[in-house]
Motif scaffolding. Structure first.
Motif, PDB file in Angstrom:
ATOM      1  N   SER A   1       0.829  -1.206   0.000  1.00  0.00           N
ATOM      2  CA  SER A   1       0.000   0.000   0.000  1.00  0.00           C
ATOM      3  C   SER A   1       0.866   1.261   0.000  1.00  0.00           C
ATOM      4  O   SER A   1       0.362   2.363  -0.235  1.00  0.00           O
ATOM      5  N   TYR A   2       2.168   1.088   0.249  1.00  0.00           N
ATOM      6  CA  TYR A   2       3.111   2.202   0.224  1.00  0.00           C
ATOM      7  C   TYR A   2       4.138   2.077  -0.898  1.00  0.00           C
ATOM      8  O   TYR A   2       4.531   3.079  -1.498  1.00  0.00           O
ATOM      9  N   PHE A   3       4.593   0.837  -1.177  1.00  0.00           N
ATOM     10  CA  PHE A   3       5.705   0.611  -2.096  1.00  0.00           C
ATOM     11  C   PHE A   3       5.242   0.048  -3.437  1.00  0.00           C
ATOM     12  O   PHE A   3       4.317  -0.770  -3.485  1.00  0.00           O
ATOM     13  N   PRO A   4       5.934   0.413  -4.528  1.00  0.00           N
ATOM     14  CA  PRO A   4       5.802  -0.352  -5.773  1.00  0.00           C
ATOM     15  C   PRO A   4       6.443  -1.733  -5.565  1.00  0.00           C
ATOM     16  O   PRO A   4       7.344  -1.878  -4.716  1.00  0.00           O
ATOM     17  N   PRO A   5       6.029  -2.761  -6.311  1.00  0.00           N
ATOM     18  CA  PRO A   5       6.484  -4.135  -6.043  1.00  0.00           C
ATOM     19  C   PRO A   5       8.006  -4.344  -6.056  1.00  0.00           C
ATOM     20  O   PRO A   5       8.565  -4.876  -5.092  1.00  0.00           O
ATOM     21  N   LEU A   6       8.702  -3.945  -7.123  1.00  0.00           N
ATOM     22  CA  LEU A   6      10.133  -4.234  -7.217  1.00  0.00           C
ATOM     23  C   LEU A   6      10.971  -3.455  -6.201  1.00  0.00           C
ATOM     24  O   LEU A   6      11.885  -4.026  -5.594  1.00  0.00           O
ATOM     25  N   PRO A   7      10.706  -2.164  -5.961  1.00  0.00           N
ATOM     26  CA  PRO A   7      11.440  -1.480  -4.887  1.00  0.00           C
ATOM     27  C   PRO A   7      11.215  -2.131  -3.520  1.00  0.00           C
ATOM     28  O   PRO A   7      12.133  -2.195  -2.700  1.00  0.00           O
ATOM     29  N   LEU A   8      10.003  -2.620  -3.283  1.00  0.00           N
ATOM     30  CA  LEU A   8       9.737  -3.321  -2.027  1.00  0.00           C
ATOM     31  C   LEU A   8      10.563  -4.597  -1.941  1.00  0.00           C
ATOM     32  O   LEU A   8      11.165  -4.899  -0.902  1.00  0.00           O
ATOM     33  N   PHE A   9      10.621  -5.343  -3.026  1.00  0.00           N
ATOM     34  CA  PHE A   9      11.397  -6.580  -3.064  1.00  0.00           C
ATOM     35  C   PHE A   9      12.872  -6.319  -2.764  1.00  0.00           C
ATOM     36  O   PHE A   9      13.504  -7.025  -1.967  1.00  0.00           O
ATOM     37  N   VAL A  10      13.437  -5.279  -3.378  1.00  0.00           N
ATOM     38  CA  VAL A  10      14.844  -4.943  -3.152  1.00  0.00           C
ATOM     39  C   VAL A  10      15.073  -4.533  -1.700  1.00  0.00           C
ATOM     40  O   VAL A  10      16.059  -4.941  -1.071  1.00  0.00           O
ATOM     41  N   THR A  11      14.170  -3.751  -1.142  1.00  0.00           N
ATOM     42  CA  THR A  11      14.299  -3.313   0.253  1.00  0.00           C
ATOM     43  C   THR A  11      14.266  -4.505   1.207  1.00  0.00           C
ATOM     44  O   THR A  11      15.097  -4.614   2.119  1.00  0.00           O
ATOM     45  N   GLN A  12      13.316  -5.391   1.001  1.00  0.00           N
ATOM     46  CA  GLN A  12      13.188  -6.568   1.858  1.00  0.00           C
ATOM     47  C   GLN A  12      14.422  -7.460   1.766  1.00  0.00           C
ATOM     48  O   GLN A  12      14.976  -7.904   2.784  1.00  0.00           O
ATOM     49  N   LEU A  13      14.856  -7.737   0.546  1.00  0.00           N
ATOM     50  CA  LEU A  13      15.967  -8.655   0.346  1.00  0.00           C
ATOM     51  C   LEU A  13      17.283  -8.052   0.846  1.00  0.00           C
ATOM     52  O   LEU A  13      18.129  -8.762   1.391  1.00  0.00           O
ATOM     53  N   ALA A  14      17.456  -6.740   0.673  1.00  0.00           N
ATOM     54  CA  ALA A  14      18.669  -6.080   1.163  1.00  0.00           C
ATOM     55  C   ALA A  14      18.763  -6.191   2.681  1.00  0.00           C
ATOM     56  O   ALA A  14      19.848  -6.457   3.228  1.00  0.00           O
ATOM     57  N   ALA A  15      17.643  -5.995   3.380  1.00  0.00           N
ATOM     58  CA  ALA A  15      17.638  -6.120   4.840  1.00  0.00           C
ATOM     59  C   ALA A  15      18.022  -7.529   5.258  1.00  0.00           C
ATOM     60  O   ALA A  15      18.818  -7.730   6.192  1.00  0.00           O
TER      61      ALA A  15
END
Length: 305
Positions: free
Chosen positions: A40-54
């Motif tokens: 509801s806040y992030f576009p899909p791919l930026p969210l994926f990168v953020t999650q995986l980077a963490a």
């Protein structure tokens, strides 16, 4: 805490693997529910990168603290490249495909992963599959269909979108089979960190394609609390879920582990009802009961063998 540790220490390798697989399925389902909120806040791919980077950062910190850092050699490439399949390519394809198809159809296609694992395991690992196991797999798939198709959205979908989800599911199934060999050569924690590093590199490569017009401005407007939630989301969905899964593969074959993946929709439906307010239908509850029955039948056979 000490009593719990003693109880766990008395479990057989198979019993421990079962608990780990259940925990892995629960973590993946919890991560999915958390992701639904994050989207509801992030576009899909930026969210994926953020999650995986963490996940990658925390995993490597723990690996270094535990002095499990692998030696730099060609073995790293040979064991780590499977991360390009999952979480890398699998999650990218499914996310893009999901934008072109319905959630119910996507879940139905994802449920075929268990069958794909059996096929890949037969051709790559030469694992034998009994008729009883095949019947249990069919029963589990029927339960997943009852959960996925009951009350789902019936919006339009495209053959192209369905094909992308199917391709992503195939990548995930191939990862399952290939990782069952990798855990025999490297401990689960550094292996998980290594695979997800490869997956993150792939995600960064495709990220520019996922940033459309105006989406960079959207990222700047995301509140700090949403970023923190996304980071925690990554630790649950990638770090925790994948570590538990790789540890479980040390105690059971890939084809048997694949059956436990059908628990993900059960946990997902329950958590969605509790935290997102979604309602469970009687058909969904019946489907969950069928999946639990197939898992019970599989483990009763394993213990009496």
């Amino acid at each position: 805490m000490t009593r719990l540790a003693l109880k766990i220490s008395h479990l057989s390798s198979h019993q421990l693997a079962v608990l780990l697989m259940i925990g892995s399925a629960a973590a993946w389902a919890t991560g999915t529910v958390m992701s639904k909120f994050s989207l509801s806040y992030f576009p899909p791919l930026p969210l994926f990168v953020t999650q995986l980077a963490a996940s990658v950062i925390v995993l490597w910190i723990v690996v270094i603290l535990r002095h499990q850092k692998p030696h730099r050699n060609w073995k790293l490439l040979r064991l780590g490249w499977t991360g390009l399949l999952e979480p890398g390519l699998a999650f990218v394809l499914v996310l893009v495909g999901l934008s072109r198809t319905t959630a119910s159809v996507s879940t139905f296609i994802g449920a075929t992963e268990s069958f794909m694992v059996i096929v890949f395991a037969y051709f790559i690992l030469r694992e034998r599959v009994s008729r009883r196991t095949l019947l249990l797999m069919v029963g589990a798939l029927c339960g997943v269909l009852m959960i996925s198709l009951s009350g789902g959205d019936q919006g339009a979908h495209s053959v192209f979108g369905d094909g992308l989800v199917l391709a992503g599911t195939a990548c995930a199934a191939l990862y399952v089979v290939l990782s069952s060999r990798s855990v025999a050569e490297m401990e689960p924690l550094p292996l998980c960190a290594l695979q997800q590093t490869f997956g993150l590199m792939l995600a960064l490569l495709v990220l520019p394609a996922g940033l459309g017009d105006g989406e960079f401005t959207v990222l700047l407007a995301i509140p700090v609390t949403a970023w923190i939630w996304a980071l925690l989301n990554g630790l649950v969905q990638y770090a925790l879920a994948f570590i538990l899964y790789l540890m479980a593969l040390k105690g059971m074959p890939a084809t048997r582990a694949a059956l436990f993946l059908t628990l993900i929709p059960i946990f997902g439906v329950i958590e969605s009802a509790l935290f997102l307010g979604e309602q469970m239908t009687l058909i969904q509850l019946a489907g969950g009961a069928i999946i639990l029955a197939t898992l019970l039948g599989l483990n009763v056979k394993r213990q009496t063998a």
